[in-house]
Enzyme design. Structure first.
Site, short mmCIF file in Angstrom:
data_model
loop_
_atom_site.label_atom_id
_atom_site.label_comp_id
_atom_site.label_asym_id
_atom_site.label_seq_id
_atom_site.Cartn_x
_atom_site.Cartn_y
_atom_site.Cartn_z
N LYS A 58 0.82 -1.22 0.00
CA LYS A 58 0.00 0.00 0.00
C LYS A 58 0.85 1.26 0.00
O LYS A 58 0.64 2.17 -0.80
CB LYS A 58 -0.94 0.03 1.23
N ARG A 81 -9.59 0.73 8.88
CA ARG A 81 -9.09 -0.60 9.20
C ARG A 81 -10.13 -1.40 9.98
O ARG A 81 -9.87 -2.55 10.32
CB ARG A 81 -7.83 -0.45 10.06
N ARG A 111 11.54 -5.74 5.05
CA ARG A 111 11.25 -4.30 4.89
C ARG A 111 12.11 -3.43 5.81
O ARG A 111 12.33 -3.76 6.97
CB ARG A 111 9.77 -4.03 5.20
N ARG A 162 11.21 -1.60 11.34
CA ARG A 162 10.19 -1.29 12.35
C ARG A 162 10.12 -2.43 13.36
O ARG A 162 10.18 -3.60 12.98
CB ARG A 162 8.82 -1.14 11.66
N ARG A 193 -0.44 -9.23 13.73
CA ARG A 193 -0.95 -8.20 12.81
C ARG A 193 -1.77 -8.83 11.68
O ARG A 193 -2.79 -8.28 11.27
CB ARG A 193 0.21 -7.36 12.24
P1 ADP Z 1 1.38 -1.59 7.57
O1 ADP Z 1 1.93 -0.59 6.61
O2 ADP Z 1 2.34 -2.69 7.79
O3 ADP Z 1 0.03 -2.08 7.18
P2 ADP Z 1 0.85 0.64 9.27
O4 ADP Z 1 2.06 1.47 9.24
O5 ADP Z 1 -0.30 1.03 8.42
O6 ADP Z 1 1.26 -0.86 8.97
O7 ADP Z 1 0.30 0.52 10.75
C1 ADP Z 1 1.15 0.28 11.86
C2 ADP Z 1 0.32 0.23 13.13
O8 ADP Z 1 -0.32 1.49 13.34
C3 ADP Z 1 -0.84 -0.77 13.14
O9 ADP Z 1 -0.42 -2.09 13.49
C4 ADP Z 1 -1.75 -0.16 14.21
O10 ADP Z 1 -1.27 -0.39 15.51
C5 ADP Z 1 -1.61 1.33 13.90
N1 ADP Z 1 -2.62 1.77 12.91
C6 ADP Z 1 -2.39 2.22 11.66
N2 ADP Z 1 -3.53 2.54 11.04
C7 ADP Z 1 -4.53 2.28 11.92
C8 ADP Z 1 -5.95 2.38 11.88
N3 ADP Z 1 -6.59 2.82 10.79
N4 ADP Z 1 -6.64 2.02 12.99
C9 ADP Z 1 -6.03 1.59 14.09
N5 ADP Z 1 -4.70 1.45 14.20
C10 ADP Z 1 -3.94 1.80 13.13
P1 ADP Z 2 2.18 -1.82 3.20
O1 ADP Z 2 2.20 -0.31 3.21
O2 ADP Z 2 0.96 -2.38 2.56
O3 ADP Z 2 2.44 -2.40 4.57
P2 ADP Z 2 4.75 -1.58 1.79
O4 ADP Z 2 4.46 -0.69 0.63
O5 ADP Z 2 5.51 -0.99 2.92
O6 ADP Z 2 3.39 -2.31 2.29
O7 ADP Z 2 5.52 -2.85 1.20
C1 ADP Z 2 5.91 -3.92 2.08
C2 ADP Z 2 7.29 -4.43 1.64
O8 ADP Z 2 7.18 -5.13 0.40
C3 ADP Z 2 8.32 -3.34 1.41
O9 ADP Z 2 9.57 -3.85 1.82
C4 ADP Z 2 8.27 -3.08 -0.10
O10 ADP Z 2 9.52 -2.63 -0.61
C5 ADP Z 2 7.92 -4.46 -0.63
N1 ADP Z 2 7.02 -4.45 -1.80
C6 ADP Z 2 6.01 -3.59 -2.07
N2 ADP Z 2 5.37 -3.93 -3.21
C7 ADP Z 2 5.98 -5.06 -3.67
C8 ADP Z 2 5.77 -5.91 -4.82
N3 ADP Z 2 4.79 -5.66 -5.70
N4 ADP Z 2 6.59 -6.96 -4.97
C9 ADP Z 2 7.57 -7.22 -4.07
N5 ADP Z 2 7.82 -6.47 -2.98
C10 ADP Z 2 7.03 -5.40 -2.77
#
Ligand code: ADP
Ligand code: ADP
Length: 216
Positions: A14, A89, A128, A161, A172
């Site tokens: 994302k 979420r 990541r 992270r 998660r």
């Molecule tokens: P990822 O990119 O791996 O999906 P995020 O950076 O979006 O993770 O989120 C990290 C953490 O921040 C989540 O595990 C949660 O604790 C909190 N968080 C993020 N977005 C939300 C949301 N919309 N509602 C509740 N908690 C959130």
């Molecule tokens: P999210 O915000 O949904 O948690 P990220 O954009 O941070 O996901 O991507 C998660 C990890 O996967 C990062 O290390 C990123 O560089 C990698 N990644 C993202 N898109 C792809 C893809 N299409 N194929 C392989 N690796 C990817």
């Protein structure tokens, strides 16, 4: 003028894709996780409150999260649209967002689900790293920075992270399937959901996302 939601599990890609969409459409990329981490870095009450939940891989309570997002989308730069990454979420957050938009005769245009298997999510999260200053994500194998440990965009230090460590990732993914996956049906029933296979190369996913957006 588009209001887009990117839906998908942790590690689906994302943040990677939202950054490109934001740049090409010149709309802000609003990522709740980034906002919480920035608040934590600044030592604000919001950041300290969110930390306990983030550390365990739990969701920050809806009232805190919704208030933060509604404030952010009311800012000037969000008047011409935005891309939400990591929000809503829960179905409760989705409903609260809809209701707040409705008051201003606004609505979400598109919810795009980036679909990736658990096995691949685990591989992505374990490799990541993100920039300490701008939070851009990299991957040790799939998307490495030009220079190890350094952000291509602003030279910031890259770090893993805490919640990407194996002990938190399982929880998660469970939280995603229990609390966030029901939003798929929520947006489907509104006729707004489009699914994309997120297991393709970053550039292929990007192209398919723009096909969907351009058709809007
Ligand atoms: P990822 O990119 O791996 O999906 P995020 O950076 O979006 O993770 O989120 C990290 C953490 O921040 C989540 O595990 C949660 O604790 C909190 N968080 C993020 N977005 C939300 C949301 N919309 N509602 C509740 N908690 C959130
Ligand atoms: P999210 O915000 O949904 O948690 P990220 O954009 O941070 O996901 O991507 C998660 C990890 O996967 C990062 O290390 C990123 O560089 C990698 N990644 C993202 N898109 C792809 C893809 N299409 N194929 C392989 N690796 C990817």
């Amino acid at each position: 003028m588009l209001r887009i939601i990117l839906l998908g599990a942790p590690g689906a890609g994302k943040g990677t894709q939202a950054a490109v969409i934001s740049r090409k459409l010149t709309i802000p990329h609003i990522a709740t996780g980034d906002l919480f981490r920035a608040a934590l870095g600044q030592g604000t009450d919001l950041g300290n409150k969110a930390k306990a939940y983030m550390d365990k891989g739990e969701l920050v309570p809806d009232d805190v999260t919704v208030a933060m997002v509604l404030e952010r989308i009311s800012e000037e730069d969000a008047k011409s649209g935005y891309i939400l990454d990591g929000f809503p979420r829960t179905v409760n957050q989705g409903t609260a967002l809809d209701q707040a938009l409705e008051v201003n005769q606004q609505s979400i245009d598109l919810a795009i689900l980036v679909d990736v298997s658990d096995e691949e999510l685990i591989r992505r999260l374990s490799g990541r790293s993100i920039c300490r200053t701008c939070q851009t994500p990299y991957h040790s194998e799939n998307n490495p920075p030009k220079e190890a440990g350094v952000c291509d965009l602003d030279g910031g230090e890259l770090y893993q992270r805490d919640d990407d460590k194996a002990e938190t990732v399982g929880n998660r993914l469970q939280v995603y399937s229990n609390e966030t996956a029901p939003l798929i049906h929520f947006f489907e029933s509104q006729g707004k959901l489009v699914r994309i296979n997120g297991e393709q190369d970053i550039s292929v996913v990007e192209k398919q996302l723009f096909d969907v957006i351009d058709a809007k």
